[in-house]
Structure formats: structure tokens, C-alpha cells
Design a protein around this motif. Structure first.
Motif, PDB file in Angstrom:
ATOM      1  N   THR A   1     -19.446 -46.510  44.198  1.00  0.00           N
ATOM      2  CA  THR A   1     -19.880 -45.949  42.919  1.00  0.00           C
ATOM      3  C   THR A   1     -20.175 -47.021  41.879  1.00  0.00           C
ATOM      4  O   THR A   1     -20.549 -46.700  40.767  1.00  0.00           O
ATOM      5  N   LYS A   2     -19.993 -48.286  42.252  1.00  0.00           N
ATOM      6  CA  LYS A   2     -20.270 -49.353  41.287  1.00  0.00           C
ATOM      7  C   LYS A   2     -21.761 -49.516  41.066  1.00  0.00           C
ATOM      8  O   LYS A   2     -22.573 -49.199  41.932  1.00  0.00           O
ATOM      9  N   GLU A   3     -22.107 -50.073  39.922  1.00  0.00           N
ATOM     10  CA  GLU A   3     -23.507 -50.358  39.653  1.00  0.00           C
ATOM     11  C   GLU A   3     -23.997 -51.427  40.622  1.00  0.00           C
ATOM     12  O   GLU A   3     -23.323 -52.421  40.860  1.00  0.00           O
ATOM     13  N   ASP A   4     -25.191 -51.171  41.184  1.00  0.00           N
ATOM     14  CA  ASP A   4     -25.788 -52.149  42.101  1.00  0.00           C
ATOM     15  C   ASP A   4     -26.659 -53.073  41.262  1.00  0.00           C
ATOM     16  O   ASP A   4     -27.782 -52.761  40.916  1.00  0.00           O
TER      17      ASP A   4
ATOM     18  N   SER B   1     -22.681 -57.134  43.868  1.00  0.00           N
ATOM     19  CA  SER B   1     -21.733 -56.125  43.428  1.00  0.00           C
ATOM     20  C   SER B   1     -21.925 -54.885  44.278  1.00  0.00           C
ATOM     21  O   SER B   1     -22.909 -54.751  44.992  1.00  0.00           O
ATOM     22  N   GLY B   2     -20.966 -53.986  44.187  1.00  0.00           N
ATOM     23  CA  GLY B   2     -21.091 -52.689  44.833  1.00  0.00           C
ATOM     24  C   GLY B   2     -21.239 -52.785  46.340  1.00  0.00           C
ATOM     25  O   GLY B   2     -20.581 -53.582  46.999  1.00  0.00           O
TER      26      GLY B   2
ATOM     27  N   LYS C   1     -14.652 -46.886  45.162  1.00  0.00           N
ATOM     28  CA  LYS C   1     -14.943 -47.720  43.998  1.00  0.00           C
ATOM     29  C   LYS C   1     -16.203 -48.559  44.239  1.00  0.00           C
ATOM     30  O   LYS C   1     -17.094 -48.613  43.392  1.00  0.00           O
ATOM     31  N   LEU C   2     -16.275 -49.205  45.416  1.00  0.00           N
ATOM     32  CA  LEU C   2     -17.427 -50.069  45.701  1.00  0.00           C
ATOM     33  C   LEU C   2     -18.716 -49.262  45.754  1.00  0.00           C
ATOM     34  O   LEU C   2     -19.764 -49.717  45.300  1.00  0.00           O
TER      35      LEU C   2
END
Lengths: 328, 203
Positions: A65-68, A235-236, A62-63
């Protein structure tokens, strides 16, 4: 060619340590969530794999593939550097940490540490002090009021707790007459240092909790008042770098507690490998840190400073004085 | 905490952190206590007590006819006007409902229809998994009400159960969900297999 052979064990050890350290936060997050659950009479993660053991893998995917996301007004360079600056010191600390007596492997003697330096303890304290820079940079570069407040708190907290932490260790150094961690462990052959230095251990433990920014001293990332503190805007994968650093600091503190006060690999019960015994003790301390986390509420900021300057600092100074008297 | 532990709040208690130790011992005890979570919907389901007011159902008599005499009292007493009853005369010459629709989305499950019913026909049963993808699907008709489960005789326990998701192939063929409820948990209703959750949790 000979120099290559000499350097080969070192490279292998480095590769092993880095690989283990990068993977270690995965079981630790699972353990933390399980302990949190059971303290609150819930089972914790249960859906992914047997009793949720694959939950960290799902979290990692999940982390990754998250938007950076980088805020528009952020200082982009510092924003990108900060997670790395925060992550490097906990790795560097492991250069000086010994894991056991030298062992015989493939006909050669292999020391279970990357380097056996005479000022190992000083090196560890100094390097872990650098960790605060990552937090300062992250807070400043985010250009967000919560992040700045979180990093300001973090700076004040780390600076004030580094002093009692350093002083509390002096008692141990006086007993061993050395800052070499191998010597400190060897000194605890009969009785562990906790017997000689209970106050030193107490001060080191509490200051360590504050250094690692664990509850009850997690003011830099107090969810209730600051969003998430210095990593609010992250994020990410960049966020996961901070998480990684946080867990590694906990591991470092557990290892230091064991080496300095609980005899390292000494006092092994029969039929147990000393290295395993060492890691069992480390695991126990990690468990204690997590147990504390889900038991205590957060201290108020003025209470935090009061504990640091008015309780722990005098206690550690008295501890040095008393151990000095007993030694001469 | 401090108020309940007045005997420990002296200087001895402060020096040895007795209140902190008390909290730690409490969480340690909980850490090794039994968890209270229902493993719902994976493999457990709570069967509500018989007093529970859930999905309505209509009782039938021995001849297979519904008890309902279509007097429309339930429809009149209903505080949110969610019951529509249209009477007709069946082949045996009895007054029966031709249409009996309940809008479960409007219903507040007060049970007044159950109280008003003179024929022991409409009741509120044990079913509580009333979810659907559209509001229209929440309007249940006479045949749904006859088929709905009744009051729980062995209520108040946690039963082994398993999650049943709607049939995907049927969904694709017809283009709409043929079932009223999108997710159902089917419990095996045998009294011996369940356990009393209230007895099991540590008080």
C-alpha cells in the motif's frame, strides 16, 4: 493429448515451486527478526499474531500500500525493469536444483527437479551471476550518488567473489566426475564431501556470503555509509522485489552448500523422510547465515578485496591442486 | 577483541578464526538465553523502587483531612515555580489549602518540596505514566493529588499488568478527555506475583 499429459507434471512442479518461492521470504523475514531479537536478548516481533508470526503479512500489506515513488531525474524504464531483472535469476536457478530422489506419485515416477541437466552446477553459477545486472541497473537508473556507489561496490564484489566460488566448486566436480547435481549427491553416499573438501567448503561458504551480500560482506547496501545502497530510491512493491531476490539468493546458497558439501538427501537418519532431511539441512544453513549476520561487523572495502583476491583465490587454487594429487 | 585474547592471536588463532568463533559462541549463548524485555504495556509493568520520584501525592490524616497546612514552603522552594497554594480556614478552624495546583509539565521532579514540607504532606510517589494530550491536562489539582498512588512498598519488580485505554464513549460525549492520563497500565500490586528483573537477567 499425450504431449499434454507429459507436460502436466512439469507445469504442476513449476507452479508449486514458484508459489513456494514467492511465499518463502515471509517466514524467512520473521525468522530473521526473531533471531536478531534473541541474539540481542529481545523477543523480536511479538504483537501481530502468536509471537509475531503474522508480522510478515502486516509488512507485506504495508509494502503493497506504500506509494510507488520514482525519482524525477531517474531513468524510468530502467528503474522499472531493474527489480524484475534482479528477481528473475534466483527463480531461474531453481530450474536446475534437485530436491530429492524420484518419488512414486499417482502411479507414475515424479522427479523432484524441473530439469535434470548435465551441466546443472555450471548453469546455477552462470545464472546467479546474472543477478548483478539488476543491481547495476537499479543503481544507475536511480540517478542517486548512494545508489551508484552501492551498485559499483556490488559489481566489484560479485565479480571478484565469483572466481573463488567457481574454483572452490571444481574440487567437488572432480570428485563426482560430473556437473550433474544428482550425480554429485549420489557420490556422497558414504561420506559427505565436507570430509574430502573442507577448504573447498570454507571458500565456497565465504564466497557465497559475499555473493548473497550478507553481513559481513554487505558493502553494497551498507546502511551506515550508503543509505541503503542500490535500492535507496526504491519504495513499496519494487523495493520488496529486491528483498525477495535477496532472501531467495540466501536460500539458493543454503541449498548449494547442502548439495555440494553436506550430502544433499544422503545420510538420512532412520524414520526421517530424505526430502525432509534435505530441507532440515537447508534450514540449518539459512539459520547459520542469519546467525552470522547478527554476530559480525561489516568488513572494510579494502579488506573485502584482500580477502577475495589474496586469501580465497589462492586457497581455492591450492584446494584444486591438493585434491588433484589425492585423486591420482 | 584482539587485545583481550592475546593468547589466541598467534598464527593458529588466525588460521582457525578463533576470535570469530569466540564471537559466534557468544551470540549463540545469547540466542538461547532469557530475554530481558519488559512486556510493557501488554502484560507486565515495572514497579519503581520506593525512592523513585514520580507523580506527587498528598497524605491525609485519620480524620480525612489533608496533612497540608498551606504554609507555601513547597511553592517557595520549588526551582521551577510549578506549585500554586492558596490557603483558607476550614470548618474546623485549621489552615488548609483551598487550591493546590502542580503543573506536572513544568515540574522537574527534584523532590525539594518533599524535603521542605514541615507537615509530612506532599510526597513524590511511584506513578510515572504521566502523559496527556494537552498541556492543560497536566496541571493537577488537590483532589488528583490526594487520589494519586503513594510510594511503592514492593518496588523493584515486574508485575503482571494490563493496558487500559481511555473510555472512548465518554470522550465522544463530553468532547474532551475526562481523565488526566491518556494511557494507564494498572498493575496488580501483590508482592508474590512479581519477579525481580535484576535477579532474572543473565549477567
Amino acid at each position: 493429448m499425450e504431449s499434454v499429459i507429459a507436460i502436466l507434471p512439469l507445469l504442476i512442479k513449476m507452479a508449486v515451486i514458484v508459489a513456494v518461492l514467492l511465499l518463502l521470504p515471509m517466514p524467512l523475514t520473521w525468522l530473521e527478526r526473531k533471531i536478531a531479537g534473541h541474539i540481542q536478548q529481545r523477543p523480536g516481533p511479538m504483537r501481530v499474531g502468536w509471537h509475531g508470526v503474522l508480522q510478515p503479512v502486516a509488512d507485506a500489506i504495508k509494502l503493497l500500500t506504500k506509494e510507488d515513488h520514482i525519482p524525477a531525474e531517474a531513468d524510468r524504464l530502467l528503474f522499472k525493469i531493474a527489480p524484475i531483472v534482479a528477481l528473475v535469476p534466483p527463480f531461474v536457478v531453481f530450474v536446475a536444483i534437485p530436491f530429492g530422489e524420484p518419488v512414486q506419485m499417482f502411479g507414475t515416477e515424479v522427479t523432484l527437479s524441473l530439469s535434470n541437466m548435465n551441466v546443472g552446477l555450471l548453469f546455477i553459477l552462470a545464472v546467479s551471476g546474472i543477478g548483478v545486472f539488476g543491481i547495476i541497473l537499479a543503481g544507475w537508473a536511480s540517478n542517486s550518488k548512494y545508489a551508484v556507489l552501492g551498485s559499483l561496490r556490488s559489481i566489484a564484489q560479485m565479480i571478484s567473489y565469483e572466481i573463488p566460488m567457481g574454483f572452490s566448486v571444481i574440487g567437488v566436480v572432480m570428485l563426482a566426475g560430473s556437473m550433474n547435481l544428482f550425480d554429485i549427491v549420489a557420490r556422497q553416499d558414504g561420506l559427505w564431501n565436507i570430509v574430502y573438501q573442507p577448504i573447498g567448503f570454507f571458500v565456497f561458504f565465504v564466497a557465497g556470503l559475499a555473493e548473497a551480500q550478507r553481513i559481513p560482506f554487505d558493502l553494497p547496501e551498507a546502511e551506515g555509509d550508503l543509505g541503503a545502497g542500490y535500492h535507496t530510491e526504491y519504495s513499496g512493491i519494487r523495493f520488496s522485489f529486491f528483498m525477495l531476490a535477496e532472501y531467495l539468493v540466501v536460500v539458493v546458497l543454503a541449498i548449494l552448500n547442502v548439495i555440494l558439501f553436506f550430502g544433499g538427501w544422503q545420510g538420512t537418519p532412520p524414520l526421517v523422510n530424505p526430502i525432509l532431511w534435505f530441507f532440515l539441512k537447508v534450514g540449518f544453513f539459512i539459520w547459520v547465515f542469519m546467525w552470522f549476520r547478527f554476530t559480525f561487523p561489516r568488513y572494510r572495502y579494502d579488506q573485502l578485496m584482500t580477502i577475495g583476491w589474496k586469501v580465497l583465490l589462492p586457497l581455492s587454487l591450492v584446494n584444486i591442486l591438493v585434491s588433484g594429487f589425492f585423486m591420482f | 577483541m584482539a587485545r583481550t585474547m592475546t593468547n589466541k592471536s598467534g598464527w593458529i588463532g588466525k588460521v582457525f578464526f578463533l576470535d570469530l568463533l569466540h564471537g559466534l559462541s557468544l551470540t549463540l549463548r545469547y540466542m538461547f538465553a532469557r530475554t530481558v524485555t519488559h512486556m510493557y504495556p501488554d502484560h507486565e509493568k515495572w514497579i519503581p523502587y520506593s525512592r523513585h520520584r514520580g507523580h506527587h501525592f498528598i497524605k491525609t490524616n485519620d480524620e480525612g483531612d489533608v496533612n497540608c497546612v498551606a504554609c507555601e514552603l513547597c511553592s517557595k522552594i520549588c526551582p521551577c515555580d510549578c506549585i500554586i497554594v492558596i490557603p483558607f480556614e476550614d470548618a474546623k478552624g485549621n489552615r488548609r489549602p483551598q487550591v493546590f495546583d502542580i503543573d506536572l509539565a513544568r515540574c522537574l521532579y527534584c523532590g525539594l518540596c518533599e524535603d521542605a514540607c514541615p507537615a509530612d504532606a506532599i510526597k513524590l510517589g511511584q506513578e510515572y505514566e504521566i502523559s496527556a494530550t494537552t498541556t492543560e491536562a497536566l496541571v493537577v489539582h488537590l483532589e488528583d493529588l490526594i487520589a494519586a498512588p503513594g510510594k511503592a512498598e514492593n518496588g523493584g519488580q515486574v508485575m503482571p499488568a494490563k493496558l487500559i485505554t481511555p473510555d472512548k464513549t465518554a470522550l465522544k460525549k463530553t468532547g474532551k478527555d475526562t481523565r488526566t492520563h491518556s494511557v494507564t497500565v494498572e498493575g496488580t500490586l501483590k508482592a508474590a506475583e512479581g519477579y525481580d528483573w535484576w535477579q532474572r537477567i543473565r549477567k
